[in-house]
Design a protein around this motif. Structure first.
Motif, PDB file in Angstrom:
ATOM      1  N   ALA A 261       0.840  -1.205   0.000  1.00 54.47           N
ATOM      2  CA  ALA A 261       0.000   0.000   0.000  1.00 54.47           C
ATOM      3  C   ALA A 261       0.876   1.256   0.000  1.00 54.47           C
ATOM      4  O   ALA A 261       0.591   2.225  -0.715  1.00 54.47           O
ATOM      5  N   ARG A 262       1.956   1.232   0.828  1.00 52.61           N
ATOM      6  CA  ARG A 262       2.856   2.394   0.851  1.00 52.61           C
ATOM      7  C   ARG A 262       3.544   2.581  -0.495  1.00 52.61           C
ATOM      8  O   ARG A 262       3.668   3.709  -0.987  1.00 52.61           O
ATOM      9  N   GLU A 263       3.988   1.457  -1.082  1.00 51.75           N
ATOM     10  CA  GLU A 263       4.635   1.553  -2.382  1.00 51.75           C
ATOM     11  C   GLU A 263       3.664   2.053  -3.444  1.00 51.75           C
ATOM     12  O   GLU A 263       4.023   2.884  -4.292  1.00 51.75           O
ATOM     13  N   LYS A 264       2.430   1.552  -3.377  1.00 53.50           N
ATOM     14  CA  LYS A 264       1.419   2.005  -4.335  1.00 53.50           C
ATOM     15  C   LYS A 264       1.124   3.487  -4.136  1.00 53.50           C
ATOM     16  O   LYS A 264       1.000   4.249  -5.107  1.00 53.50           O
ATOM     17  N   GLU A 265       0.996   3.888  -2.852  1.00 58.57           N
ATOM     18  CA  GLU A 265       0.752   5.294  -2.566  1.00 58.57           C
ATOM     19  C   GLU A 265       1.920   6.152  -3.032  1.00 58.57           C
ATOM     20  O   GLU A 265       1.721   7.230  -3.612  1.00 58.57           O
TER      21      GLU A 265
ATOM     22  N   GLU B  93       3.999   5.388  -5.393  1.00 60.49           N
ATOM     23  CA  GLU B  93       3.964   5.388  -6.861  1.00 60.49           C
ATOM     24  C   GLU B  93       2.915   6.374  -7.368  1.00 60.49           C
ATOM     25  O   GLU B  93       3.170   7.134  -8.307  1.00 60.49           O
ATOM     26  N   GLN B  94       1.738   6.349  -6.735  1.00 59.79           N
ATOM     27  CA  GLN B  94       0.689   7.284  -7.128  1.00 59.79           C
ATOM     28  C   GLN B  94       1.118   8.722  -6.876  1.00 59.79           C
ATOM     29  O   GLN B  94       0.858   9.613  -7.701  1.00 59.79           O
ATOM     30  N   ASN B  95       1.770   8.948  -5.706  1.00 57.44           N
ATOM     31  CA  ASN B  95       2.255  10.295  -5.406  1.00 57.44           C
ATOM     32  C   ASN B  95       3.292  10.741  -6.424  1.00 57.44           C
ATOM     33  O   ASN B  95       3.304  11.902  -6.853  1.00 57.44           O
ATOM     34  N   GLU B  96       4.168   9.800  -6.807  1.00 55.59           N
ATOM     35  CA  GLU B  96       5.186  10.125  -7.801  1.00 55.59           C
ATOM     36  C   GLU B  96       4.543  10.424  -9.150  1.00 55.59           C
ATOM     37  O   GLU B  96       4.939  11.379  -9.843  1.00 55.59           O
ATOM     38  N   LYS B  97       3.532   9.614  -9.511  1.00 57.94           N
ATOM     39  CA  LYS B  97       2.828   9.876 -10.764  1.00 57.94           C
ATOM     40  C   LYS B  97       2.121  11.221 -10.715  1.00 57.94           C
ATOM     41  O   LYS B  97       2.134  11.974 -11.691  1.00 57.94           O
TER      42      LYS B  97
END
Length: 268
Positions: free
Chosen positions: A93-97, A99-103
């Motif tokens: 979830a942190r990695e996805k978040e 990644e989403q934040n980076e995107k």
């Protein structure tokens, strides 16, 4: 009356009774021994059964303890696996978040870059229009040298005639004052020198003409979508620049003769 038994018979009877008693005692002893033996055997069997029972119970307790141990180990393993799964989910979830934040950050950066580029394009286009307007305004001002000006020398006629009566120096100063009051487009006013010859009643006016560089070298400016984008001039043809300069010199000469001669310059 019965006859008394003989001593032998009595002895024999006593012997037999003693023998019977002995046999009975022996039988009783045997029975007691057998009973004791049975009791001992029963006690041995009871103890054996008790030992077997204890061993069975002990084995059952060991089995139960092993089962409990396995259950506890399985429960600990399950909890550990659950914790690991929770940690993995949280990490995912942190990695996805992240990644989403980076995107989102990249999207904002791209959007900001696009907006900045659009703003730069708009600014450059506006600059091109502004500089083109300045060039056009400059060219129009040069073309209207004879049309747009302050009142000419004729408005100073009385002052100049009075100065002429006062002498050559006063006359020259009066004409210089009249010329100084004339308005010119920026960059066109140059120094002049005056000389009056009383004998021939001639006034010589020597005016420094501007160079051809007063003619804008560009007809306008346009936006060029290059890398990097820029505002580039649209060069004026040399023949056109020379023609404009020739017309400007003619207008300046006419204006020097009489700044009120705008009617002569109208439409030219």
């Amino acid at each position: 009356m019965a006859r008394k038994k003989s001593l032998t018979a009595q002895l024999l009877q006593a012997y037999q009774e003693a023998k019977k008693a002995k046999a009975a005692e022996e039988k009783r002893l045997q029975q007691e021994e057998a009973r004791r033996a049975r009791a001992a055997e029963q006690e041995r069997l009871r103890k054996e059964r008790e030992a077997v029972k204890q061993e069975r119970e002990q084995a059952q307790r060991w089995v139960a303890a092993q089962r409990e141990k396995k259950r506890q180990e399985a429960e600990r393993k399950r909890k550990v696996e659950q914790v690991e799964r929770d940690l993995a989910r949280r990490q995912a979830a942190r990695e996805k978040e992240a990644e989403q934040n980076e995107k989102e950050r990249a999207r904002r950066v791209q959007q900001a870059a696009r907006l900045a580029k659009q703003e730069q394009v708009e600014q450059l286009k506006a600059e091109a229009l502004e500089r083109t307007s300045e060039v056009q305004a400059r060219e129009a001002a040069l073309r209207r040298v004879l049309v747009d000006h302050s009142p000419g020398l004729r408005n100073h006629r009385g002052t100049v005639e009075q100065a002429l009566a006062d002498g050559a120096t006063a006359f020259v100063e009066a004409v210089e004052g009249a010329l100084a009051g004339c308005e010119y487009p920026a960059g066109l006013r140059r120094a002049w020198r005056l000389a009056y010859v009383p004998e021939s009643r001639e006034l010589m006016v020597d005016v420094d003409l501007p160079g051809q560089d007063v003619i804008p070298s560009a007809t306008g400016y346009r936006y060029k979508a290059a890398d990097p984008p820029a505002v580039v001039p649209q060069p004026r043809k040399e023949a056109e620049a020379k023609e404009l300069y020739k017309q400007l010199v003619a207008r300046l000469a006419l204006r020097a003769v009489d700044p009120s001669a705008r009617r002569a310059g109208r439409g030219r």
